[in-house]
Write an enzyme that holds these catalytic residues in place. Structure first.
Site, PDB file in Angstrom:
ATOM      1  CB  THR A  47      -3.295   0.782   0.724  1.00  0.00           C
ATOM      2  OG1 THR A  47      -3.077   0.303   2.073  1.00  0.00           O
ATOM      3  CG2 THR A  47      -2.166   0.340  -0.194  1.00  0.00           C
TER       4      THR A  47
ATOM      5  N   GLY B 227      -8.097   4.024   2.129  1.00  0.00           N
ATOM      6  CA  GLY B 227      -9.231   4.393   1.285  1.00  0.00           C
ATOM      7  C   GLY B 227      -9.283   3.681  -0.047  1.00  0.00           C
ATOM      8  CB  THR B 228      -7.402   0.819  -1.546  1.00  0.00           C
ATOM      9  OG1 THR B 228      -7.474   0.085  -0.330  1.00  0.00           O
ATOM     10  CG2 THR B 228      -6.017   1.391  -1.730  1.00  0.00           C
ATOM     11  N   GLY B 229     -10.434   0.707  -0.818  1.00  0.00           N
ATOM     12  CA  GLY B 229     -11.732   0.058  -1.067  1.00  0.00           C
ATOM     13  C   GLY B 229     -12.821   1.061  -1.378  1.00  0.00           C
ATOM     14  CB  CYS B 230     -13.593   4.385   0.109  1.00  0.00           C
ATOM     15  SG  CYS B 230     -13.612   3.882   1.834  1.00  0.00           S
TER      16      CYS B 230
ATOM     17  CE  LYS C 225     -13.256  -4.103  -1.512  1.00  0.00           C
ATOM     18  NZ  LYS C 225     -13.633  -2.829  -0.857  1.00  0.00           N
TER      19      LYS C 225
HETATM   20  N1  LIG Z   1      -0.869  -3.026  -2.866  1.00  0.00           N
HETATM   21  C1  LIG Z   1      -1.766  -2.983  -3.868  1.00  0.00           C
HETATM   22  N2  LIG Z   1      -1.339  -2.988  -5.141  1.00  0.00           N
HETATM   23  C2  LIG Z   1      -2.223  -2.902  -6.173  1.00  0.00           C
HETATM   24  N3  LIG Z   1      -3.556  -2.827  -6.017  1.00  0.00           N
HETATM   25  C3  LIG Z   1      -4.027  -2.822  -4.753  1.00  0.00           C
HETATM   26  C4  LIG Z   1      -3.176  -2.905  -3.611  1.00  0.00           C
HETATM   27  N4  LIG Z   1      -3.953  -2.868  -2.487  1.00  0.00           N
HETATM   28  C5  LIG Z   1      -5.228  -2.754  -2.912  1.00  0.00           C
HETATM   29  N5  LIG Z   1      -5.286  -2.732  -4.262  1.00  0.00           N
HETATM   30  C6  LIG Z   1      -6.493  -2.575  -5.095  1.00  0.00           C
HETATM   31  O1  LIG Z   1      -7.451  -1.886  -4.318  1.00  0.00           O
HETATM   32  C7  LIG Z   1      -8.632  -2.665  -4.195  1.00  0.00           C
HETATM   33  C8  LIG Z   1      -9.204  -2.514  -2.786  1.00  0.00           C
HETATM   34  O2  LIG Z   1      -8.228  -2.921  -1.864  1.00  0.00           O
HETATM   35  P1  LIG Z   1      -8.563  -4.062  -0.754  1.00  0.00           P
HETATM   36  O3  LIG Z   1      -7.455  -4.007   0.229  1.00  0.00           O
HETATM   37  O4  LIG Z   1      -8.839  -5.334  -1.459  1.00  0.00           O
HETATM   38  O5  LIG Z   1      -9.918  -3.589  -0.128  1.00  0.00           O
HETATM   39  P2  LIG Z   1     -10.084  -2.582   1.112  1.00  0.00           P
HETATM   40  O6  LIG Z   1      -9.292  -1.368   0.765  1.00  0.00           O
HETATM   41  O7  LIG Z   1     -11.573  -2.360   1.144  1.00  0.00           O
HETATM   42  O8  LIG Z   1      -9.560  -3.296   2.320  1.00  0.00           O
HETATM   43  C9  LIG Z   1      -8.178  -4.088  -4.515  1.00  0.00           C
HETATM   44  O9  LIG Z   1      -9.231  -4.819  -5.076  1.00  0.00           O
HETATM   45  C10 LIG Z   1      -7.090  -3.886  -5.546  1.00  0.00           C
HETATM   46  O10 LIG Z   1      -7.670  -3.755  -6.813  1.00  0.00           O
HETATM   47  C1  LIG Z   2     -15.377   7.154   7.072  1.00  0.00           C
HETATM   48  C2  LIG Z   2     -14.605   5.969   6.616  1.00  0.00           C
HETATM   49  N1  LIG Z   2     -15.164   5.104   5.730  1.00  0.00           N
HETATM   50  C3  LIG Z   2     -14.453   4.030   5.305  1.00  0.00           C
HETATM   51  C4  LIG Z   2     -13.174   3.783   5.774  1.00  0.00           C
HETATM   52  C5  LIG Z   2     -12.360   2.592   5.319  1.00  0.00           C
HETATM   53  O1  LIG Z   2     -11.167   3.092   4.752  1.00  0.00           O
HETATM   54  P1  LIG Z   2      -9.804   2.249   4.970  1.00  0.00           P
HETATM   55  O2  LIG Z   2      -9.576   2.160   6.392  1.00  0.00           O
HETATM   56  O3  LIG Z   2      -8.710   2.770   4.141  1.00  0.00           O
HETATM   57  O4  LIG Z   2     -10.132   0.913   4.372  1.00  0.00           O
HETATM   58  P2  LIG Z   2     -10.498   0.726   2.867  1.00  0.00           P
HETATM   59  O5  LIG Z   2     -11.309   1.859   2.385  1.00  0.00           O
HETATM   60  O6  LIG Z   2      -9.206   0.672   2.155  1.00  0.00           O
HETATM   61  O7  LIG Z   2     -11.260  -0.541   2.947  1.00  0.00           O
HETATM   62  C6  LIG Z   2     -12.633   4.689   6.681  1.00  0.00           C
HETATM   63  N2  LIG Z   2     -11.363   4.479   7.162  1.00  0.00           N
HETATM   64  N3  LIG Z   2     -13.351   5.770   7.093  1.00  0.00           N
END
Ligand SMILES: Nc1ncnc2c1ncn2[C@@H]1O[C@H](COP(=O)(O)OP(=O)(O)O)[C@@H](O)[C@H]1O
Ligand SMILES: Cc1ncc(COP(=O)(O)OP(=O)(O)O)c(N)n1
Length: 265
Positions: free
Chosen positions: A208, A210-213, A175
């Site tokens: 953002t 929870g975007t990864g979840c 990602k």
């Molecule tokens: N600012 C953003 N604008 C558009 N898409 C985003 C943005 N931030 C995250 N994403 C999308 O959300 C997905 C997960 O976000 P990311 O930050 O890479 O992982 P995590 O949330 O696990 O840290 C990314 O692969 C991308 O597709």
């Molecule tokens: C219970 C729990 N699981 C996963 C996360 C991670 O969420 P976040 O901090 O927003 O990071 P991404 O999901 O965006 O990688 C959490 N905070 N809590």
């Protein structure tokens, strides 16, 4: 209409934006019946994680067994797994139930910097769970921790994806949200042979959480419905882009994404 079922094995986020809350909302929006096995309860809001309370191994195992016995899932997603004992338990259960569509979101650190996976558990994740994964969805810092190299450029990401595939992940999605490629966000899928890039406009927002979840849950839901990994990632990309673009603007910190947005297009 027969609904597919998906199981998330992850932590609870009291703030509703990440963890099993994000997963179940995403499953529902994509027409999949969501079930959950909690690994931990966290006290969270948009300003950070204010407490982590792991479940007992017995509680986690009983939740998984109860679902497997009566509501076998078509796909499984793992999120926060907290420590190596939990990782070993989940790996044992995946093998016991012969689950072969497992999406691993290797959650390590919350957006606010709080640890959600004990450092000693990274090795267990690599050794025990990676070889059982259908898809793994690390963000850039998580990919670095898993392969032990800097992962920034597209070439770095391709090398990291190949290394993770060699460690047993059948598909790898690197990602790109943490990337510095200007106004684009590039996610990279590797299927063992070919690379596919999924590009979108970077949205300038702090909301953002929870975007990864959410992204990994969308991939899981689509796989549960029988879609190919490539099609699942494509839908997940559209889902998360809408979820971020139409932000709810909740909370004083990193607010949650909008899980309704994809269907409200
Ligand atoms: N600012 C953003 N604008 C558009 N898409 C985003 C943005 N931030 C995250 N994403 C999308 O959300 C997905 C997960 O976000 P990311 O930050 O890479 O992982 P995590 O949330 O696990 O840290 C990314 O692969 C991308 O597709
Ligand atoms: C219970 C729990 N699981 C996963 C996360 C991670 O969420 P976040 O901090 O927003 O990071 P991404 O999901 O965006 O990688 C959490 N905070 N809590």
């Amino acid at each position: 209409m027969k609904y597919a079922r998906a199981l998330t094995i992850a932590g609870s986020d009291s703030g509703g934006g990440a963890g099993i809350q994000a997963d179940l909302k995403t499953f529902q929006e994509l027409g999949v019946f969501g079930m959950s096995a909690l690994t931990a309860v966290t006290a969270q809001n948009t300003l950070g994680v204010h407490g982590v309370y792991p479940m007992s191994l017995e509680a986690l195992e009983n939740q998984i067994d109860a679902v497997a016995a009566d509501l076998p899932p078509a796909a499984i997603k793992t999120g926060m797994l907290f420590n190596s004992d939990m990782i070993e338990l989940v790996a044992r259960k995946v093998k016991e139930y012969d689950w072969n569509q497992v999406v691993i979101d290797p959650v390590m650190v919350a957006k606010g910097g709080q640890s959600l996976l004990q450092e000693e558990a990274v090795e267990a994740l690599i050794e025990q769970l990676l070889p059982l994964s259908y898809v793994i969805t690390p963000n850039l810092p998580e990919a670095e921790a898993l392969v032990g190299m800097s992962v920034q450029t597209i070439e770095d990401r391709k090398l990291a994806a190949k290394k993770l595939h060699q460690k047993g992940a059948r598909h790898v999605v690197i990602k790109g949200g943490h990337g510095k490629e200007g106004d684009q966000v590039i996610d990279l899928l590797f299927d063992g042979e070919n690379f596919t890039e999924f590009e979108s406009q970077r949205i300038q927002t702090k909301h953002t959480h929870g975007t990864g979840c959410t992204y990994a849950a969308a991939i899981t839901a689509e796989i549960a419905k029988g879609k190919s990994v490539k099609d699942a990632v494509n839908t997940a990309k559209q889902f998360i882009q809408a979820a971020i673009e139409h932000t709810l603007e909740f909370g004083e910190g990193h607010g949650p994404t909008n899980h309704w947005a994809y269907n409200e297009k």
